[in-house]
Design a protein around this motif. Sequence first.
Motif, mmCIF file in Angstrom:
data_model
loop_
_atom_site.group_PDB
_atom_site.id
_atom_site.type_symbol
_atom_site.label_atom_id
_atom_site.label_comp_id
_atom_site.label_asym_id
_atom_site.label_seq_id
_atom_site.Cartn_x
_atom_site.Cartn_y
_atom_site.Cartn_z
ATOM 1 N N MET A 97 80.888 21.464 2.473
ATOM 2 C CA MET A 97 81.762 22.612 1.969
ATOM 3 C C MET A 97 82.027 23.084 2.978
ATOM 4 O O MET A 97 83.661 24.237 2.244
ATOM 5 C CB MET A 97 80.384 23.303 0.863
ATOM 6 C CG MET A 97 79.688 23.458 0.330
ATOM 7 S SD MET A 97 81.047 22.571 -2.063
ATOM 8 C CE MET A 97 79.908 22.294 -2.733
ATOM 9 N N ALA A 98 81.977 23.397 4.087
ATOM 10 C CA ALA A 98 82.565 24.171 5.023
ATOM 11 C C ALA A 98 82.967 23.506 5.898
ATOM 12 O O ALA A 98 83.682 24.758 6.659
ATOM 13 C CB ALA A 98 81.138 25.335 5.061
ATOM 14 N N THR A 99 83.131 22.160 5.771
ATOM 15 C CA THR A 99 84.053 21.494 6.589
ATOM 16 C C THR A 99 84.858 20.344 6.622
ATOM 17 O O THR A 99 84.595 20.155 5.160
ATOM 18 C CB THR A 99 82.851 20.996 8.077
ATOM 19 O OG1 THR A 99 82.125 19.927 7.174
ATOM 20 C CG2 THR A 99 82.635 21.576 8.371
ATOM 21 N N LYS A 100 85.650 20.194 6.997
ATOM 22 C CA LYS A 100 86.852 18.853 6.437
ATOM 23 C C LYS A 100 85.860 17.455 5.763
ATOM 24 O O LYS A 100 85.121 17.516 6.748
ATOM 25 C CB LYS A 100 87.857 18.436 7.393
ATOM 26 C CG LYS A 100 87.700 17.804 8.882
ATOM 27 C CD LYS A 100 88.522 18.118 9.791
ATOM 28 C CE LYS A 100 89.396 19.155 9.561
ATOM 29 N NZ LYS A 100 90.183 18.592 11.269
ATOM 30 N N MET A 122 85.837 18.769 -0.836
ATOM 31 C CA MET A 122 84.925 19.607 -1.013
ATOM 32 C C MET A 122 85.309 21.092 -0.924
ATOM 33 O O MET A 122 86.029 22.583 -1.114
ATOM 34 C CB MET A 122 83.371 19.165 -1.832
ATOM 35 C CG MET A 122 82.995 19.752 -2.322
ATOM 36 S SD MET A 122 83.025 19.488 -3.737
ATOM 37 C CE MET A 122 81.589 18.185 -3.863
ATOM 38 N N SER A 123 85.589 20.942 0.791
ATOM 39 C CA SER A 123 86.031 21.568 1.482
ATOM 40 C C SER A 123 87.377 23.448 0.389
ATOM 41 O O SER A 123 87.028 24.336 0.842
ATOM 42 C CB SER A 123 86.226 21.839 2.584
ATOM 43 O OG SER A 123 87.233 20.969 3.300
ATOM 44 N N VAL A 124 87.945 22.298 -0.013
ATOM 45 C CA VAL A 124 88.950 22.925 -0.466
ATOM 46 C C VAL A 124 88.383 23.924 -1.657
ATOM 47 O O VAL A 124 88.931 25.095 -1.776
ATOM 48 C CB VAL A 124 90.186 21.434 -1.122
ATOM 49 C CG1 VAL A 124 91.253 22.366 -2.182
ATOM 50 C CG2 VAL A 124 91.102 21.429 -0.074
ATOM 51 N N VAL A 125 88.081 23.155 -2.330
ATOM 52 C CA VAL A 125 87.055 23.694 -3.590
ATOM 53 C C VAL A 125 86.758 24.977 -2.756
ATOM 54 O O VAL A 125 86.311 25.967 -3.442
ATOM 55 C CB VAL A 125 86.424 22.680 -4.417
ATOM 56 C CG1 VAL A 125 85.849 23.594 -5.506
ATOM 57 C CG2 VAL A 125 86.647 21.829 -4.612
ATOM 58 N N ALA A 126 85.989 24.603 -2.285
ATOM 59 C CA ALA A 126 84.822 26.130 -1.323
ATOM 60 C C ALA A 126 85.816 27.099 -1.213
ATOM 61 O O ALA A 126 85.766 28.249 -1.376
ATOM 62 C CB ALA A 126 83.840 25.648 -0.915
ATOM 63 N N HIS A 149 84.629 32.142 -0.493
ATOM 64 C CA HIS A 149 85.453 31.607 -0.034
ATOM 65 C C HIS A 149 85.227 30.712 1.037
ATOM 66 O O HIS A 149 85.661 30.527 1.948
ATOM 67 C CB HIS A 149 86.401 32.851 0.377
ATOM 68 C CG HIS A 149 86.780 33.958 0.034
ATOM 69 N ND1 HIS A 149 87.436 34.046 -1.207
ATOM 70 C CD2 HIS A 149 86.287 35.242 -0.417
ATOM 71 C CE1 HIS A 149 88.076 34.674 -2.193
ATOM 72 N NE2 HIS A 149 86.431 35.708 -1.793
ATOM 73 N N GLY A 150 84.864 29.676 0.377
ATOM 74 C CA GLY A 150 84.026 28.242 1.527
ATOM 75 C C GLY A 150 82.915 28.920 2.718
ATOM 76 O O GLY A 150 82.428 28.044 3.150
#
Length: 211
Positions: A97-100, A122-126, A149-150
Amino acid sequence: MDDSSTPWRNTTHDWARSVDPEHLALIRRDPAGFAPGGLRQLILEVLAYAADEAESRGAGRCTVTLRPDGSVSVADHGRGTDTRFDEQGRPVRKPVMATKDLRFFDHPDAESLPDGHPRRGMSVVAALSEWLVHINRRAGGAWSQRYEHGVPATGLTPIADDGTTGTVVHFRPAGATGTTDAACDLVVEQLAGLAAAWPFLSVDFDDRRAD
């Protein structure tokens, strides 16, 4: 997180880093660039991971639930997000979620989602969600974590093991206002048609927006 996970081989994400603030900020500065398909593309980004899991197992099923508050949940019945234990016995979940995503984010020739836009991860969604709750159930335990917001807003919290495995991603896109927002324009039939591009994944839709 300390560096106790650095020996783990990186395949899709960097295990040594639990959050990449610069990466998340980059996405938030350009939502139209990273998610030009809007909510539809955010859902497809999540479904792409369920499709990966389904393909690796030969078949899979998931459910997309559209809710009156503008949030969306995607639940699958796969193995759950990879979660390991460090040298101190603490659970460490792959930081999806929080890294590329190393496979897609910086690669202009990476695969496309069924809507034709590039797959970013998935990080874009988060990053583009006001909040996101990630639940994963594994054979060795179950955990939940909330992001805003991620950025992780809670730690990895153990939850009751109900004997199942799988992943639930429940998110509310930034700016969503419930049944009056753009989520109402999302056509389930169109989304279902796009999801059919993944031959190993069966997708059910539960549209509760009129409840």
